[in-house]
Design an enzyme around this catalytic site. Structure first.
Site, PDB file in Angstrom:
ATOM      1  N   ALA A  11       6.570   2.655  -7.694  1.00  0.00           N
ATOM      2  CA  ALA A  11       7.085   3.550  -6.658  1.00  0.00           C
ATOM      3  C   ALA A  11       7.588   4.858  -7.250  1.00  0.00           C
ATOM      4  CB  ALA A  11       8.201   2.860  -5.872  1.00  0.00           C
ATOM      5  N   CYS A  42       0.957  -6.616 -11.810  1.00  0.00           N
ATOM      6  CA  CYS A  42       0.127  -7.708 -11.298  1.00  0.00           C
ATOM      7  C   CYS A  42      -0.975  -8.110 -12.276  1.00  0.00           C
ATOM      8  CB  CYS A  42      -0.493  -7.315  -9.955  1.00  0.00           C
ATOM      9  SG  CYS A  42       0.738  -6.997  -8.669  1.00  0.00           S
ATOM     10  N   VAL A  80      21.051   3.267 -15.776  1.00  0.00           N
ATOM     11  CA  VAL A  80      21.936   3.904 -14.801  1.00  0.00           C
ATOM     12  C   VAL A  80      23.089   2.960 -14.503  1.00  0.00           C
ATOM     13  CG1 VAL A  80      22.129   4.752 -12.434  1.00  0.00           C
ATOM     14  CG2 VAL A  80      20.095   5.294 -13.803  1.00  0.00           C
ATOM     15  N   ASP A 281      10.098  -2.147  -4.666  1.00  0.00           N
ATOM     16  CA  ASP A 281      10.660  -3.499  -4.611  1.00  0.00           C
ATOM     17  C   ASP A 281      12.149  -3.543  -4.292  1.00  0.00           C
ATOM     18  OD1 ASP A 281       8.139  -4.186  -5.377  1.00  0.00           O
ATOM     19  OD2 ASP A 281       8.711  -5.272  -7.197  1.00  0.00           O
ATOM     20  N   LYS A 359     -13.108 -25.157   9.489  1.00  0.00           N
ATOM     21  CA  LYS A 359     -13.794 -25.077   8.208  1.00  0.00           C
ATOM     22  C   LYS A 359     -15.150 -24.442   8.493  1.00  0.00           C
ATOM     23  CE  LYS A 359     -13.441 -29.447   6.981  1.00  0.00           C
ATOM     24  NZ  LYS A 359     -13.565 -30.661   6.123  1.00  0.00           N
ATOM     25  N   TYR A 424     -23.474  -8.149   8.875  1.00  0.00           N
ATOM     26  CA  TYR A 424     -24.192  -9.428   8.865  1.00  0.00           C
ATOM     27  C   TYR A 424     -25.524  -9.301   8.140  1.00  0.00           C
ATOM     28  CZ  TYR A 424     -27.687 -12.798  10.327  1.00  0.00           C
ATOM     29  OH  TYR A 424     -28.707 -13.703  10.310  1.00  0.00           O
ATOM     30  N   TRP A 432     -22.207 -14.772  13.733  1.00  0.00           N
ATOM     31  CA  TRP A 432     -20.804 -14.720  14.137  1.00  0.00           C
ATOM     32  C   TRP A 432     -19.960 -15.006  12.898  1.00  0.00           C
ATOM     33  CZ3 TRP A 432     -19.379 -12.873  18.710  1.00  0.00           C
ATOM     34  CH2 TRP A 432     -20.267 -12.959  19.791  1.00  0.00           C
ATOM     35  N   ARG A 440     -14.008 -17.510  19.762  1.00  0.00           N
ATOM     36  CA  ARG A 440     -14.833 -18.002  20.866  1.00  0.00           C
ATOM     37  C   ARG A 440     -14.303 -19.315  21.420  1.00  0.00           C
ATOM     38  NH1 ARG A 440     -21.077 -17.829  19.205  1.00  0.00           N
ATOM     39  NH2 ARG A 440     -21.279 -18.320  21.426  1.00  0.00           N
TER      40      ARG A 440
END
Length: 442
Positions: A11, A42, A80, A281, A359, A424, A432, A440
């Site tokens: 930051a 990370c 600090v 953070d 699944k 797709y 889908w 759906r």
């Protein structure tokens, strides 16, 4: 204009660079208590196991670069100690020379980050007990991971604990993970966490659930972890039980903070004190789904908030739109992705919710190489607005989680997923998408 920034990592340096771009006459002083600037925390687990070859590879810009190229007063080893909000001065100490410092500011950014939680357990100062947050933490850990270390114990089953379990296992260590609760990765619901437990066992990670650490045993170096039920022999310990905002220096400033010590900021990263901003953070983040301030410390958010803080400090008004709680992690062969609310969070907010689980194949069923995706969606029972999603699988988790995160950001209903024009072709998806298949059924 003299800008002072406390903290030289994500930051803080995102803000510094935005100030440089916005205010050509800016004078910038950065006060960093460590020795390193602008690195990717990370990436550290992947340095430990050698997937990323060197610590240098996770450094975006060096201290020298900020000093010589961008003409910043970029200090290191500067702790600090307090902030005088009346006279607008930051006070501290050079931890090498022990000299006191005092730096006046016109605008101040607190980007002091977070610190690993280290409880006051007996024996916690023994050699062989580590945390993972900085480059120096990583260096010390790697130096300590000698061939004599056979058994590694991780305390905590969050993202860092899981990533490091894989990292240590890759190095050929016997790994035990101790978690106080009954599941690892508590940001997932328990039914989804079972998949993570199965993956841990499949890779010979010993999971110890429902035990609380009480002490560490050993003479000079740690030899065992004592819990409320038994002792576990070990050669090495990683504490990965979470982080807390590094904001103890603010207790007498009047700056508003939440119960965890995170600094309350508005959309412009302003704190409750004039000319003081905060990001990363150590600050709160507005959660779009919860519609309240939250604290989910992640590198992506820290960089975004830092950029916005820097822009506002330099006179270019930008606003932070908020988060939806998106995160992802690799755990051996699985990818664990989540966004929005879990069931636990929905219950805490007293939201009426419904669930869809399925699944599904990661791409067209007739095309070879597909993998199973375990998907769970939460949506508001009355409005059908999406509340959250969790996906665990071996392949293509990331693209579905990002679609759901985008849908949450735009406050879409589960039915509106059907209207999305998603990519797709048989090697990549079915006609889908699995998330649309779920919609759906509602």
């Amino acid at each position: 204009m003299h800008y002072v920034i406390i903290g030289g990592v994500a930051a803080g340096m995102s803000a510094a660079m935005e100030i440089v771009r916005t205010d050509e006459s800016a004078e910038i002083t950065v006060l960093e208590r460590g020795t390193d600037y602008s690195y990717g925390q990370c990436g550290l687990p992947y340095v430990v196991n050698g997937v990323v070859p060197s610590l240098d590879d996770v450094v975006a810009r060096s201290v020298k670069t900020f000093r010589e190229k961008y003409h910043m007063d970029a200090r290191v080893n500067t702790e600090v100690t307090n902030i005088d909000v009346q006279d607008q001065k930051v006070k501290g100490i050079d931890t090498e020379t022990k000299e006191t410092i005092e730096v006046p500011y016109d605008r101040l950014l607190i980007a002091s980050g977070s610190d690993p939680i280290v409880p006051d357990w007996e024996g916690v100062q023994l050699k062989g007990i580590h945390t993972l947050k900085t480059l120096r933490d990583t260096e010390g850990m790697m130096n300590d991971l000698t061939d004599n270390v056979k058994r590694v114990t991780i305390v905590g089953g969050g993202y860092v604990g899981l990533e490091m379990a894989e990292s240590f296992k890759t190095l050929g260590k016997n790994v035990t993970l101790i978690q106080r609760g009954q599941q690892v990765a508590k940001i997932f619901d328990k039914d989804m966490a079972e998949l993570i437990h199965e993956e841990a066992k499949k890779n010979d990670i010993e999971l110890i659930l429902g035990e609380s650490v009480e002490a560490f045993l050993g003479k000079d170096r740690v030899e065992a972890v004592k819990t409320d039920k038994r002792s576990h022999e070990t050669d090495f310990v990683l504490l990965a039980i979470g982080v807390q905002p590094n904001t103890s220096i603010l207790k007498d400033t009047g700056i508003h903070m939440n119960e965890q010590g995170a600094i309350h900021v508005n959309a412009y990263m302003k704190t409750s004190i004039k000319n003081i901003y905060s990001a990363g953070d150590c600050a709160t983040q507005y959660h779009i789904v919860k519609q309240l301030d939250d604290h989910i410390p992640l590198g992506t958010t820290a960089n975004k908030q830092g950029r916005i803080a820097g822009a506002n400090m330099a006179g270019n008004p930008l606003s932070f739109k908020g988060i939806v709680g998106t995160s992802i992690v690799k755990f051996f062969d699985l990818t664990l992705g989540r966004t929005g609310l879990s069931e636990r969070e929905a219950k805490q907010l007293n939201l009426p919710y419904s669930i869809q689980t399925t699944k599904a194949n990661s791409h067209a069923g007739y095309y070879p190489g597909g993998e199973t995706l375990h998907i769970k969606l939460l949506y508001h029972t009355k409005t059908s607005e999406l509340l959250g999603g969790q996906i665990i699988g071996k392949k293509d988790v990331d693209k579905r989680i990002d679609v759901l995160a985008t849908a949450l950001y735009n406050k879409m209903t589960i039915h509106q997923l059907l209207d999305l024009d998603l990519a797709y072709a048989p090697p990549y998806n079915g006609v889908w998408d699995p998330t649309q298949q779920m919609a759906r059924k509602v």
